[in-house]
Design a protein around this motif. Structure first.
Motif, PDB file in Angstrom:
ATOM      1  N   ILE A 135     -35.915 -69.016-130.865  1.00  0.00           N
ATOM      2  CA  ILE A 135     -34.587 -67.797-130.772  1.00  0.00           C
ATOM      3  C   ILE A 135     -33.297 -68.961-131.396  1.00  0.00           C
ATOM      4  CG2 ILE A 135     -32.697 -65.854-129.127  1.00  0.00           C
ATOM      5  CD1 ILE A 135     -35.720 -65.693-127.777  1.00  0.00           C
ATOM      6  N   GLY A 136     -31.994 -69.090-131.759  1.00  0.00           N
ATOM      7  CA  GLY A 136     -31.008 -69.805-131.987  1.00  0.00           C
ATOM      8  C   GLY A 136     -29.277 -68.820-131.467  1.00  0.00           C
ATOM      9  N   GLY A 137     -28.258 -69.937-131.275  1.00  0.00           N
ATOM     10  CA  GLY A 137     -27.331 -69.360-130.300  1.00  0.00           C
ATOM     11  C   GLY A 137     -26.718 -69.074-130.081  1.00  0.00           C
ATOM     12  N   ILE A 138     -27.719 -69.906-128.805  1.00  0.00           N
ATOM     13  CA  ILE A 138     -27.541 -69.315-126.886  1.00  0.00           C
ATOM     14  C   ILE A 138     -25.898 -70.810-126.882  1.00  0.00           C
ATOM     15  CG2 ILE A 138     -28.364 -69.465-125.134  1.00  0.00           C
ATOM     16  CD1 ILE A 138     -31.105 -68.589-126.943  1.00  0.00           C
ATOM     17  N   GLY A 139     -25.199 -69.801-125.863  1.00  0.00           N
ATOM     18  CA  GLY A 139     -24.241 -70.457-125.343  1.00  0.00           C
ATOM     19  C   GLY A 139     -25.060 -71.897-123.850  1.00  0.00           C
ATOM     20  N   PHE A 140     -25.742 -73.228-124.424  1.00  0.00           N
ATOM     21  CA  PHE A 140     -26.201 -74.025-123.273  1.00  0.00           C
ATOM     22  C   PHE A 140     -27.012 -73.188-123.100  1.00  0.00           C
ATOM     23  CE2 PHE A 140     -26.721 -76.663-120.190  1.00  0.00           C
ATOM     24  CZ  PHE A 140     -26.684 -78.099-120.697  1.00  0.00           C
ATOM     25  N   ALA A 141     -27.918 -73.309-123.726  1.00  0.00           N
ATOM     26  CA  ALA A 141     -29.699 -72.184-123.155  1.00  0.00           C
ATOM     27  C   ALA A 141     -30.267 -73.977-122.369  1.00  0.00           C
ATOM     28  CB  ALA A 141     -31.068 -72.950-124.369  1.00  0.00           C
ATOM     29  N   ASN A 142     -30.641 -73.128-121.271  1.00  0.00           N
ATOM     30  CA  ASN A 142     -31.095 -73.925-120.115  1.00  0.00           C
ATOM     31  C   ASN A 142     -32.623 -73.142-119.288  1.00  0.00           C
ATOM     32  OD1 ASN A 142     -30.965 -75.168-117.828  1.00  0.00           O
ATOM     33  ND2 ASN A 142     -29.005 -74.886-117.206  1.00  0.00           N
ATOM     34  N   GLY A 143     -32.102 -72.419-117.891  1.00  0.00           N
ATOM     35  CA  GLY A 143     -34.220 -72.273-117.401  1.00  0.00           C
ATOM     36  C   GLY A 143     -34.566 -70.845-118.360  1.00  0.00           C
ATOM     37  N   LEU A 144     -35.433 -70.856-118.549  1.00  0.00           N
ATOM     38  CA  LEU A 144     -36.205 -69.940-119.428  1.00  0.00           C
ATOM     39  C   LEU A 144     -37.368 -69.401-118.068  1.00  0.00           C
ATOM     40  CD1 LEU A 144     -37.878 -70.934-122.654  1.00  0.00           C
ATOM     41  CD2 LEU A 144     -37.877 -72.439-120.423  1.00  0.00           C
ATOM     42  N   LEU A 145     -38.325 -67.928-118.153  1.00  0.00           N
ATOM     43  CA  LEU A 145     -38.638 -66.958-117.590  1.00  0.00           C
ATOM     44  C   LEU A 145     -39.832 -66.256-118.445  1.00  0.00           C
ATOM     45  CD1 LEU A 145     -39.987 -67.399-114.851  1.00  0.00           C
ATOM     46  CD2 LEU A 145     -38.290 -65.547-114.104  1.00  0.00           C
TER      47      LEU A 145
END
Length: 319
Positions: free
Chosen positions: A166-176
């Motif tokens: 998945i792209g286009g994220i403003g600073f991808a950080n935590g994920l669950l």
């Protein structure tokens, strides 16, 4: 609360992985502002009533970032840890945890991992990771952090090979990820939002949940609430993170999301404990770690404003 390992203070506990069944947590820590090496540590959560606790060093000489823990059928634990290197690259290290013994089981390398931030198991072999930016050099950082680009992404590693999911994220950080509910929640720090995707169709438009600050690491409370550490002021966080003038402290905020909405559990100016990046709920306690602060902040959830809601873990209504 002071945390030491072999008598040395542990600073910069950026991420934690809870092992509730064993009453312990794995800590990912290194002192970024001092530039020293850190490591992975095992903390007995039953010792939280003490003013100072000793953690067991599991692996040292690292600059770890996001981590994840998985219980295996044989009772052991598998651990993933992002490891950052002096040359600007990063790898994902895979371990097996038996009691307090950590055994290295392999290293995953890929150019896509250079800005890796967090990591999460999908199953015994596959895992997800976030990348805060779309490239490895400082140009990619300037494009997003200064010019407002959104090139962060979620990647997947399958059979040792990494690819963008998945792209286009403003600073991808935590994920669950939550396979039982076909859901993947991603913290978009520079969008002040959580993005909720369908794991079965990650290219479909996500549900967008606005939150009161830039979200960092995500954890699930025992009652199904989603806990998120938030950065209310990216500007003050940057001043604090790099030790620039005016950066003596950065605000700390922790929120819980449920179908009833968003509840602020902790909101401080940072003078006591700055720049929280992760929060765990265990045995009625809120345990908070920071990218810069020494030790941990431990408080009673009820005293900090938690409701103790038993609502199911469904995405709350968009604010």
């Amino acid at each position: 609360m002071s945390v030491t390992a072999k008598g040395t203070p542990v600073t910069g506990i950026e991420d934690m992985a809870l092992d509730a069944g064993r009453g312990q947590a794995v800590l990912s820590a290194y002192d970024r502002r001092a530039g020293t090496m850190g490591g992975l540590y095992l903390l007995n959560l039953r010792s939280l009533d003490a003013p100072a606790v000793a953690a067991v060093p599991l692996a040292t000489g690292l600059r770890p970032a996001g981590i994840d823990l998985r219980a295996e059928p044989d009772g052991a634990r598998s651990l993933l840890a992002i490891s950052r290197h002096e040359d600007g690259s990063a790898t994902v290290e895979r371990y097996r945890l038996d009691g307090a013994t950590l055994t290295h089981q392999g290293t995953i390398t890929s150019p896509l991992l250079c800005r890796a931030n967090d990591v999460a198991f999908l199953d015994g072999e596959r895992f997800l990771f976030t990348s805060s930016h779309g490239g490895c050099g400082w140009g990619a950082v300037i494009e997003d952090n200064v010019l407002g680009g959104r090139h962060g992404f979620v990647g997947v590693v399958d059979n040792g090979t990494a690819r963008v999911l998945i792209g286009g994220i403003g600073f991808a950080n935590g994920l669950l990820p939550d396979e039982a509910r076909d859901r993947l929640t991603v913290a978009a720090t520079r969008e002040d939002a959580l993005l909720v995707y369908r794991l079965s169709d990650p290219q479909a438009p996500p549900q967008r949940l606005a939150v009161p600050g830039g979200p960092d690491n995500l954890t699930m409370a025992p009652d199904g609430r989603l806990l998120v550490a938030l950065h209310p002021s990216p500007f003050r966080l940057a001043l604090h993170r790099y030790g620039w003038p005016g950066g003596a402290a950065a605000p700390t905020r922790v929120a819980a999301l449920s179908p009833a909405g968003t509840e602020i559990l902790l909101d401080q100016d940072g003078r006591r404990f700055s720049a929280a990046t992760v929060a765990l709920s265990w045995n009625g306690r809120l345990i908070v770690g920071s990218v810069t602060a020494p030790g941990l902040l431990v408080c009673d959830e009820a005293a900090s404003g938690a409701t103790g809601s038993s609502a199911p873990a469904e995405p709350p209504a968009t604010r």
